[in-house]
Design a protein around this motif. Structure first.
Motif, PDB file in Angstrom:
ATOM      1  N   GLN A 177       0.829  -1.210   0.000  1.00 36.01           N
ATOM      2  CA  GLN A 177       0.000   0.000   0.000  1.00 36.01           C
ATOM      3  C   GLN A 177       0.860   1.256   0.000  1.00 36.01           C
ATOM      4  N   THR A 204       2.055   1.829  -3.426  1.00 37.99           N
ATOM      5  CA  THR A 204       0.984   2.426  -4.215  1.00 37.99           C
ATOM      6  C   THR A 204       0.871   3.912  -3.943  1.00 37.99           C
ATOM      7  N   ALA A 250     -14.561   5.453  -3.168  1.00 41.09           N
ATOM      8  CA  ALA A 250     -15.052   4.489  -4.153  1.00 41.09           C
ATOM      9  C   ALA A 250     -15.911   5.246  -5.158  1.00 41.09           C
ATOM     10  N   LYS A 251     -16.401   4.559  -6.162  1.00 38.63           N
ATOM     11  CA  LYS A 251     -17.138   5.230  -7.235  1.00 38.63           C
ATOM     12  C   LYS A 251     -18.433   5.869  -6.746  1.00 38.63           C
ATOM     13  N   GLU A 278      -7.287  -4.930  -1.222  1.00 37.59           N
ATOM     14  CA  GLU A 278      -7.679  -4.516  -2.581  1.00 37.59           C
ATOM     15  C   GLU A 278      -8.450  -3.204  -2.539  1.00 37.59           C
ATOM     16  N   HIS A 279      -9.382  -3.079  -1.604  1.00 38.91           N
ATOM     17  CA  HIS A 279     -10.168  -1.847  -1.507  1.00 38.91           C
ATOM     18  C   HIS A 279      -9.301  -0.669  -1.080  1.00 38.91           C
ATOM     19  N   CYS A 287      -6.079  -0.200  -1.754  1.00 32.85           N
ATOM     20  CA  CYS A 287      -5.282   0.227  -2.912  1.00 32.85           C
ATOM     21  C   CYS A 287      -6.151   0.948  -3.939  1.00 32.85           C
ATOM     22  N   GLU A 288      -7.341   0.410  -4.207  1.00 34.43           N
ATOM     23  CA  GLU A 288      -8.252   1.067  -5.158  1.00 34.43           C
ATOM     24  C   GLU A 288      -8.636   2.456  -4.668  1.00 34.43           C
ATOM     25  N   SER A 289      -8.869   2.585  -3.360  1.00 31.60           N
ATOM     26  CA  SER A 289      -9.233   3.862  -2.777  1.00 31.60           C
ATOM     27  C   SER A 289      -8.101   4.879  -2.930  1.00 31.60           C
ATOM     28  N   GLU A 325      -5.736   4.930  -5.169  1.00 33.66           N
ATOM     29  CA  GLU A 325      -5.550   5.287  -6.569  1.00 33.66           C
ATOM     30  C   GLU A 325      -6.664   6.211  -7.064  1.00 33.66           C
ATOM     31  N   LEU A 326      -7.922   5.915  -6.697  1.00 36.53           N
ATOM     32  CA  LEU A 326      -9.042   6.742  -7.152  1.00 36.53           C
ATOM     33  C   LEU A 326      -8.943   8.150  -6.578  1.00 36.53           C
TER      34      LEU A 326
END
Length: 402
Positions: free
Chosen positions: A30, A33, A241-242, A337-338, A340-342, A344-345
């Protein structure tokens, strides 16, 4: 505005074989990232003996590993406990991290807030402030060339040359942990950056910024010979998140974190239960079943939501003149996973709007030069460290650690 990420390295029960290994390896990924995405700081806590809440007793080791897997992100002790570490060992470890990271170390200091942590090291709640301040006076001469000595009430250190020395001169930037408004003002008075672990509203942030900068500009009283670091950072629960609904569904760890803070904070001197007597994850899920509306309210706080929702909240924080927002993403059982996605977004869709802020830079320069005089705000209404939407729990009667 700068952005950091914050790690307690939480590991709720039930514990499984390899769980701590995965926790540490995921956290390092993380940080990679975050470094790649352009975050400014990574902050890692020091805690001892706090089951489920924090498995981070050796932040210097974690940050040293991170220094070899990142290139730009600043690596911060958030914080180093000066009460449970010898001053010479603190100076040595800070210098080594600064060398390993090629000058990216940030030196955050604190006292510890519970007898569970202090007692095994021969410290107590009544004298921890004195120990902290004496440790500060002992440490900073050690960063200078040549030897130093210290003879005080709590530390007696003969003349020695502490080596190595840090890359950053005269030392890495200084910060102090602040869990309540009086410590925000104390950090300003001593000239330390304020690491505000309060999870507060923008209105409270505005009051606390005024309290901090009034202290550092009007009532400065350094504890030793060091460079001041006029900066105020606040921690916020975080999940991007989206959609708002998706972010809240992924942010269960934020309410676990708040629950654990309240659960422990309800006991005298924040003493923790004896080892193995409380399953915090089970207690949390019981509380959730009994208080669904309270959990939903808590998830509406912090920086949890879609990029647009978070942008709106950050615009309010920007008007408060916060220097840095520290994002708490690794909490409870939030998935790797969430997280890292958070990260990046947020970096892609939110961070660019707040990167350049000439108005804040001009305001800060004016405040520090005393060209801008800040009003002395009555901060009594903003003393709750948890915030209006935070969870509220009562600690059951359990055996505590002796």
């Amino acid at each position: 505005m700068k952005f950091g990420i914050f790690y307690e390295l939480q590991l709720p029960r039930p514990w499984q074989e390899g769980g701590e290994l995965k926790l540490y390896q995921d956290a390092l990924t993380q940080l990679e990232t975050a470094d790649r995405c352009g975050y400014d700081h990574a902050w890692v806590v020091e805690h001892h003996f706090l089951e489920e809440y924090s498995h981070s007793p050796s932040p210097e080791s974690f940050l040293a590993a991170a220094s070899q897997r990142t290139r730009n992100i600043r690596l911060g002790h958030g914080i180093f406990q000066l009460t449970t570490n010898h001053p010479a060992r603190v100076a040595e470890r800070i210098a080594v991290l600064d060398l390993l990271s090629n000058g990216r170390c940030e030196f955050g200091m604190g006292e510890s807030a519970s007898i569970t942590e202090l007692t095994p090291f021969g410290r107590d709640m009544e004298t921890k402030k004195e120990v902290f301040e004496e440790a500060v006076r002992a440490i900073f001469p050690m960063f200078r060339e040549g030897g130093s000595e210290h003879h005080g009430k709590y530390f007696d250190i003969p003349l020695r040359n502490v080596v190595p020395k840090p890359v950053q001169k005269p030392h890495p930037p200084l910060w102090m942990a602040c869990s309540q408004l009086p410590t925000i003002e104390r950090a300003g008075q001593h000239g330390f950056g304020a690491l505000g672990f309060q999870f507060v509203s923008a209105d409270a942030a505005h009051a606390w910024v005024h309290a901090y900068y009034n202290a550092i500009t009007k009532r400065l009283k350094k504890l030793a010979d060091y460079e001041i670091n006029p900066n105020m950072a606040l921690v916020s629960f975080f999940m991007c998140a989206k959609t708002d609904e998706e972010a809240r569904a992924r942010a269960d760890g934020a309410t676990f974190f708040q629950f654990a803070l309240r659960f422990y904070g309800a006991s005298q001197n924040r003493q923790r239960p004896a080892p193995g007597t409380v399953n915090m994850w089970d207690e949390y899920n019981k509380w959730k079943r009994e208080n669904p509306q309270a959990q939903e309210a808590a998830l509406r706080g912090g920086l949890i939501g879609s990029p647009e929702t978070i942008r709106k909240k950050l615009r309010r924080f920007r008007t408060s003149h916060i220097d840095q927002v520290i994002l708490l993403n690794q909490a409870g059982k939030n998935s790797h996973e969430h997280i890292c996605e958070s990260l990046e977004l947020f970096a892609t869709e939110v961070m660019p709007e707040f990167r350049s802020d000439p108005e804040h830079d001009a305001w800060k320069a004016g405040v520090m030069s005393r060209a801008i005089q800040l009003e002395e705000i009555d901060t009594e209404a903003f003393s709750d460290r948890y915030g209006k939407l935070a969870v509220d729990v009562a600690m059951p009667a359990v055996a505590v650690a002796g």
